[in-house]
Design an enzyme around this catalytic site. Structure first.
Site, PDB file in Angstrom:
ATOM      1  CB  CYS A 257      -1.030  -0.197   1.183  1.00  0.00           C
ATOM      2  SG  CYS A 257      -1.968  -1.734   1.073  1.00  0.00           S
TER       3      CYS A 257
HETATM    4  C1  UGA Z   1      -1.408   0.401   5.465  1.00  0.00           C
HETATM    5  C2  UGA Z   1      -2.295   1.260   6.484  1.00  0.00           C
HETATM    6  O1  UGA Z   1      -1.722   1.399   7.664  1.00  0.00           O
HETATM    7  C3  UGA Z   1      -3.627   0.802   6.299  1.00  0.00           C
HETATM    8  O2  UGA Z   1      -4.447   1.804   7.238  1.00  0.00           O
HETATM    9  C4  UGA Z   1      -4.434   0.635   4.958  1.00  0.00           C
HETATM   10  O3  UGA Z   1      -5.692   0.142   4.904  1.00  0.00           O
HETATM   11  C5  UGA Z   1      -3.584  -0.059   4.251  1.00  0.00           C
HETATM   12  O4  UGA Z   1      -2.116   0.364   4.049  1.00  0.00           O
HETATM   13  C6  UGA Z   1      -4.034   0.133   2.816  1.00  0.00           C
HETATM   14  O5  UGA Z   1      -4.151   0.826   2.058  1.00  0.00           O
HETATM   15  O6  UGA Z   1      -4.555  -1.135   2.310  1.00  0.00           O
HETATM   16  P1  UGA Z   1      -0.376  -1.994   5.660  1.00  0.00           P
HETATM   17  O7  UGA Z   1       0.202  -1.678   4.556  1.00  0.00           O
HETATM   18  O8  UGA Z   1      -1.070  -3.579   5.973  1.00  0.00           O
HETATM   19  O9  UGA Z   1      -1.383  -0.867   6.312  1.00  0.00           O
HETATM   20  O10 UGA Z   1       0.739  -1.930   6.882  1.00  0.00           O
HETATM   21  P2  UGA Z   1       1.237  -0.918   7.944  1.00  0.00           P
HETATM   22  O11 UGA Z   1       1.028  -1.536   9.030  1.00  0.00           O
HETATM   23  O12 UGA Z   1       0.944   0.559   7.647  1.00  0.00           O
HETATM   24  O13 UGA Z   1       2.843  -0.800   7.682  1.00  0.00           O
HETATM   25  C7  UGA Z   1       3.503  -0.535   6.617  1.00  0.00           C
HETATM   26  C8  UGA Z   1       4.818  -0.307   6.378  1.00  0.00           C
HETATM   27  O14 UGA Z   1       5.132   0.689   7.433  1.00  0.00           O
HETATM   28  C9  UGA Z   1       5.440  -1.605   6.958  1.00  0.00           C
HETATM   29  O15 UGA Z   1       6.608  -1.776   6.220  1.00  0.00           O
HETATM   30  C10 UGA Z   1       5.810  -1.475   8.336  1.00  0.00           C
HETATM   31  O16 UGA Z   1       6.877  -2.174   8.652  1.00  0.00           O
HETATM   32  C11 UGA Z   1       6.367   0.087   8.138  1.00  0.00           C
HETATM   33  N1  UGA Z   1       6.216   0.886   9.647  1.00  0.00           N
HETATM   34  C12 UGA Z   1       4.901   1.052  10.180  1.00  0.00           C
HETATM   35  C13 UGA Z   1       7.302   1.569  10.150  1.00  0.00           C
HETATM   36  O17 UGA Z   1       8.571   1.300   9.587  1.00  0.00           O
HETATM   37  N2  UGA Z   1       7.203   2.036  11.257  1.00  0.00           N
HETATM   38  C14 UGA Z   1       5.901   2.256  11.903  1.00  0.00           C
HETATM   39  O18 UGA Z   1       5.979   2.692  13.416  1.00  0.00           O
HETATM   40  C15 UGA Z   1       4.723   1.574  11.577  1.00  0.00           C
END
Ligand code: UGA
Length: 404
Positions: free
Chosen positions: A250
């Site tokens: 995403c």
């Molecule tokens: C993301 C959004 O958080 C959701 O709200 C949205 O619905 C989704 O995309 C989508 O568009 O379908 P997702 O991609 O499943 O969700 O995962 P996240 O938890 O957002 O993590 C994304 C990336 O950010 C991961 O690589 C994670 O490791 C990284 N991340 C997350 C960080 O590096 N630091 C953080 O504090 C949080």
């Protein structure tokens, strides 16, 4: 209700099982025959906590098919197909294909078409022209690894509609979640989704830049800085974990899509562009940390999934890291509790650590917490800040955002 779901990826399946639990009859359509065959045998095509169990428990409420014809008599159809970014721009072909096929098969003119796929503003309007039936934009905010929990307990439900009644119907459908509802126009609903994902990506890139500075300071740890700023309610503690960068299906595609969408309108999203740039530089920082330890040898990468609790490796920073390590001449072995990567030799956890000269933590699986003792004698880079620095060997340990 009789509910159709077109596109059986994580969003489609999570929506399906949660609505099946509410007693609705779900007709799941996908063009991938193997996926449909597996689902007909109660086999989830992806790992997502609770999904397999829910699929089995509510299987009596499901029909899986490749035949759009079975959607002809539905009350509502969700479009949950993927919207990849190709050459820096969103590709909406799957959404429009689904809309065309729905336009052909829907027999009732009161079947509501609900777009859950992430689409640029203006898409619902175009889908309406194709299907003719009412169209509602109901963007999804679930996170992989928490898909079912998030679907049952969303922070808010966004419903964008042209007419009130179809919006009311979708609002009623999600009433059981008790989440606040925001009624909007189509374009607002579509924009909200991009603004949300972009903002979260910006937040992570921001703390990653602060981490870069912390690394240059004596006695400075970004996790402490993040904890303290997160206590300010205006900032909030979430998505402030510094690391090797954001990946997944995403953030990378959505940030690019909205930047190019805005550019086509003559606007620059400078902050989102900067967040992308910062993110693209993360891996090189890890590589230079590693070079400070060893210039060649065996590297064990712990975690290949783009985040914990999923087997999804799409746009995984861990995989990009593996590729870069190999191009720099390192030998790479990897371990992940659920995900697989063709890019590296996958081995068991103990084996991975044993053969390694250096270990890099790339995904923060719970299984990797408390590994400090096992990592003794190895060079270690904590790319996700899950190890306790006080338990690591001096001169052999580096971590994102941790000063000397
Ligand atoms: C993301 C959004 O958080 C959701 O709200 C949205 O619905 C989704 O995309 C989508 O568009 O379908 P997702 O991609 O499943 O969700 O995962 P996240 O938890 O957002 O993590 C994304 C990336 O950010 C991961 O690589 C994670 O490791 C990284 N991340 C997350 C960080 O590096 N630091 C953080 O504090 C949080």
């Amino acid at each position: 209700m009789r509910i159709g779901i077109v596109g059986l990826g994580v969003v489609g399946l999570a929506t399906g099982v949660v609505l099946a639990e509410q007693g609705h009859k779900i007709i799941g359509v996908d063009i991938d025959q193997n996926k449909v065959k597996g689902l007909e045998c109660k086999r989830s095509p992806i790992y997502e906590p609770g999904l397999q169990e829910m699929l089995e428990r509510y299987f009596h409420n499901f029909t899986f098919t490749t035949d759009y014809g079975l959607l002809s008599d539905t009350d509502l159809v969700f479009i949950t197909v993927s919207t990849p970014t190709i050459d820096g721009k969103i590709y909406l072909g799957y959404v429009f294909d689904a809309a065309k096929r729905l336009g052909d098969v829907l027999k009732r003119n009161d079947t509501i078409v609900v777009i859950k796929s992430t689409v640029v503003p203006g898409t619902a309007r175009k889908v309406k022209e194709i299907v003719k039936n009412d169209v509602v934009s109901n963007p999804e905010f679930l996170r992989e690894g928490r898909a079912i929990l998030d679907t049952k307990n969303p922070d808010r439900i966004v419903i964008g509609s042209e007419n009130k009644e179809p919006g009311d119907l979708v609002e009623n459908l999600w009433k059981f979640t008790n989440a606040p509802v925001i009624r909007t126009t189509w374009e607002e609903a579509e924009m909200i989704k991009y603004a949300a994902n972009s903002f979260l990506a910006v937040k992570i890139s921001f703390i990653n830049e602060i981490a870069n500075v912390c690394e240059k300071l004596k006695d400075c740890d970004v996790t402490v800085v993040a904890k303290a700023i997160g206590m300010d309610k205006r900032i909030s503690p979430y998505f402030l974990n510094a690391g090797i960068g954001w990946g997944g299906s995403c953030f990378p595609k959505d940030t690019q899509a909205i930047v190019s969408f805005a550019r086509d309108l003559g606007e620059e999203l400078k902050i989102v562009e900067a967040a992308i740039k910062v993110n693209n530089e993360r891996i090189n920082r890890v590589i230079s940390m590693l070079k400070g330890f060893i210039k060649e040898g065996n590297v064990c990468v712990l975690g290949v999934a783009f985040k914990p609790n999923t087997d999804d490796t799409r746009e995984s920073v861990a995989i990009k890291l593996i590729k870069t390590l190999k191009s720099e001449g390192y030998k790479v072995v990897a371990y992940d509790p659920k995900a697989k990567a063709d890019e590296a030799e996958m081995v068991g956890l103990d084996e991975c650590i044993r053969i390694a000269d250096a270990v890099i933590i790339a995904t923060e699986w719970d299984e990797f917490k408390g590994l400090e003792e096992k990592l003794r004698g190895k060079f270690v880079i904590d790319g996700r800040r899950i190890l306790d620095p006080s338990k690591m060997e001096k001169g052999k340990f580096k971590a994102i955002g941790l000063g000397e």
